[in-house]
Motif scaffolding. Structure first.
Motif, short mmCIF file in Angstrom:
data_model
loop_
_atom_site.label_atom_id
_atom_site.label_comp_id
_atom_site.label_asym_id
_atom_site.label_seq_id
_atom_site.Cartn_x
_atom_site.Cartn_y
_atom_site.Cartn_z
N CYS A 90 0.87 -1.18 0.00
CA CYS A 90 0.00 0.00 0.00
C CYS A 90 0.90 1.22 0.00
CB CYS A 90 -0.91 -0.01 1.22
SG CYS A 90 -1.85 1.51 1.46
N ALA A 91 0.90 1.92 -1.11
CA ALA A 91 1.72 3.11 -1.25
C ALA A 91 0.88 4.35 -0.97
CB ALA A 91 2.31 3.18 -2.66
N ALA A 92 1.37 5.16 -0.06
CA ALA A 92 0.64 6.36 0.34
C ALA A 92 1.31 7.59 -0.23
CB ALA A 92 0.61 6.44 1.87
N SER A 93 0.51 8.55 -0.59
CA SER A 93 1.04 9.80 -1.11
C SER A 93 0.10 10.94 -0.77
CB SER A 93 1.24 9.72 -2.63
OG SER A 93 0.01 9.50 -3.29
N GLY A 94 0.61 12.14 -0.89
CA GLY A 94 -0.22 13.31 -0.68
C GLY A 94 -0.13 13.90 0.72
N ARG A 95 0.41 13.15 1.65
CA ARG A 95 0.64 13.64 3.01
C ARG A 95 1.62 12.68 3.67
NH1 ARG A 95 -2.28 10.82 6.88
NH2 ARG A 95 -2.20 12.53 8.40
N THR A 96 2.06 13.02 4.85
CA THR A 96 2.98 12.15 5.59
C THR A 96 2.17 11.18 6.43
OG1 THR A 96 4.69 13.85 5.66
CG2 THR A 96 4.85 12.06 7.25
N PHE A 97 2.42 9.91 6.24
CA PHE A 97 1.68 8.87 6.95
C PHE A 97 2.51 8.22 8.06
CE2 PHE A 97 -2.22 8.29 4.52
CZ PHE A 97 -1.94 9.00 3.37
N SER A 98 3.70 8.73 8.27
CA SER A 98 4.62 8.04 9.18
C SER A 98 4.11 7.95 10.62
CB SER A 98 5.99 8.71 9.15
OG SER A 98 5.87 10.06 9.54
N LYS A 99 3.20 8.85 11.01
CA LYS A 99 2.68 8.81 12.37
C LYS A 99 1.29 8.17 12.44
CE LYS A 99 6.18 10.82 14.30
NZ LYS A 99 7.09 10.03 15.18
N ASP A 100 0.75 7.79 11.29
CA ASP A 100 -0.59 7.21 11.26
C ASP A 100 -0.57 5.73 11.65
OD1 ASP A 100 -1.90 8.95 8.31
OD2 ASP A 100 -1.28 9.66 10.29
N VAL A 101 -1.68 5.28 12.19
CA VAL A 101 -1.92 3.85 12.28
C VAL A 101 -2.44 3.40 10.92
CG1 VAL A 101 -3.30 2.03 13.34
CG2 VAL A 101 -2.43 3.92 14.74
N MET A 102 -1.84 2.37 10.40
CA MET A 102 -2.25 1.86 9.08
C MET A 102 -2.96 0.52 9.27
SD MET A 102 -1.23 4.26 7.13
CE MET A 102 -1.47 3.52 5.52
N GLY A 103 -4.08 0.39 8.64
CA GLY A 103 -4.85 -0.84 8.77
C GLY A 103 -5.08 -1.52 7.43
N TRP A 104 -5.32 -2.81 7.52
CA TRP A 104 -5.74 -3.59 6.35
C TRP A 104 -7.11 -4.19 6.65
CZ3 TRP A 104 -3.62 -3.96 1.59
CH2 TRP A 104 -2.28 -3.56 1.43
N PHE A 105 -7.99 -4.08 5.69
CA PHE A 105 -9.33 -4.66 5.76
C PHE A 105 -9.53 -5.55 4.55
CE2 PHE A 105 -11.73 -2.32 9.09
CZ PHE A 105 -10.75 -1.42 9.46
N ARG A 106 -10.56 -6.36 4.61
CA ARG A 106 -10.91 -7.15 3.44
C ARG A 106 -12.42 -7.31 3.37
NH1 ARG A 106 -8.74 -13.24 5.11
NH2 ARG A 106 -10.31 -13.66 6.72
N GLN A 107 -12.90 -7.51 2.16
CA GLN A 107 -14.33 -7.70 1.95
C GLN A 107 -14.54 -8.82 0.95
OE1 GLN A 107 -16.52 -4.14 0.91
NE2 GLN A 107 -18.42 -5.06 1.58
N ALA A 108 -15.13 -9.89 1.42
CA ALA A 108 -15.45 -11.03 0.56
C ALA A 108 -16.83 -10.81 -0.07
CB ALA A 108 -15.45 -12.32 1.39
N PRO A 109 -17.09 -11.46 -1.18
CA PRO A 109 -18.39 -11.28 -1.85
C PRO A 109 -19.55 -11.58 -0.91
CG PRO A 109 -16.88 -12.47 -3.27
CD PRO A 109 -16.20 -12.35 -1.94
N GLY A 110 -20.47 -10.66 -0.84
CA GLY A 110 -21.65 -10.85 -0.02
C GLY A 110 -21.44 -10.67 1.47
N LYS A 111 -20.26 -10.24 1.85
CA LYS A 111 -19.97 -10.06 3.27
C LYS A 111 -19.57 -8.64 3.57
CE LYS A 111 -18.58 -14.83 4.19
NZ LYS A 111 -17.54 -15.71 4.80
N GLU A 112 -19.61 -8.29 4.85
CA GLU A 112 -19.20 -6.97 5.26
C GLU A 112 -17.66 -6.88 5.27
OE1 GLU A 112 -22.96 -5.81 8.18
OE2 GLU A 112 -20.94 -6.00 9.00
N ARG A 113 -17.21 -5.65 5.16
CA ARG A 113 -15.77 -5.42 5.25
C ARG A 113 -15.31 -5.70 6.69
NH1 ARG A 113 -13.47 -0.17 2.25
NH2 ARG A 113 -14.98 -1.06 0.78
N GLU A 114 -14.22 -6.41 6.81
CA GLU A 114 -13.72 -6.77 8.13
C GLU A 114 -12.23 -6.41 8.25
OE1 GLU A 114 -13.92 -10.98 8.80
OE2 GLU A 114 -12.61 -11.47 7.12
#
Length: 126
Positions: free
Chosen positions: A22-46
């Motif tokens: 995941c490449a971030a641009s447009g601001r500094t993300f070094s102090k952010d918490v970065m998360g990963w989510f996923r969404q399977a077909p027919g299911k909510e994002r988790e």
């Protein structure tokens, strides 16, 4: 313009591995918490997991996945091992702004994250 761009998805056989970026641009993300989510077909994002600005994994899916980050490159990674067909989903990265306090429960929720990528498809065949 703030952007998060995921890459590295694709088709893999069960038991295989993938590393998403995941490449971030447009601001500094070094102090952010970065998360990963996923969404399977027919299911909510988790939530899959999150990583603090200092590189501590807050949690990951059953220990098979590991999140890392390279703040110098403004990039976050999701290493996925021992993949199963149940891992098939669109995977999204997201950023929760730094300078705030987040509990692990809070980081399970999409509302904690201000910036989102468009996702990358991961398909695991049996």
């Amino acid at each position: 313009q703030v952007q998060l761009v995921e890459s590295g998805g694709g088709l893999v056989q069960a038991g295989g591995s993938l590393r998403l970026s995941c490449a971030a641009s447009g601001r500094t993300f070094s102090k952010d918490v970065m998360g990963w989510f996923r969404q399977a077909p027919g299911k909510e994002r988790e939530v899959v997991g999150a990583i603090s600005w200092s590189g501590i994994n807050i949690y990951s899916v059953k220990g098979r996945f590991t999140i890392s980050r390279d703040n110098a490159r403004n990039t976050v990674y999701l290493q996925m091992n021992s993949l199963t067909p149940e891992d098939t989903a669109v995977y999204y990265c997201a950023a929760a702004p730094g300078g705030l306090s987040y509990s692990p429960d809070r980081l399970e929720t999409m509302s904690a994250y201000r910036y989102w990528g468009l996702g990358t498809q991961v398909t695991v065949s049996s």
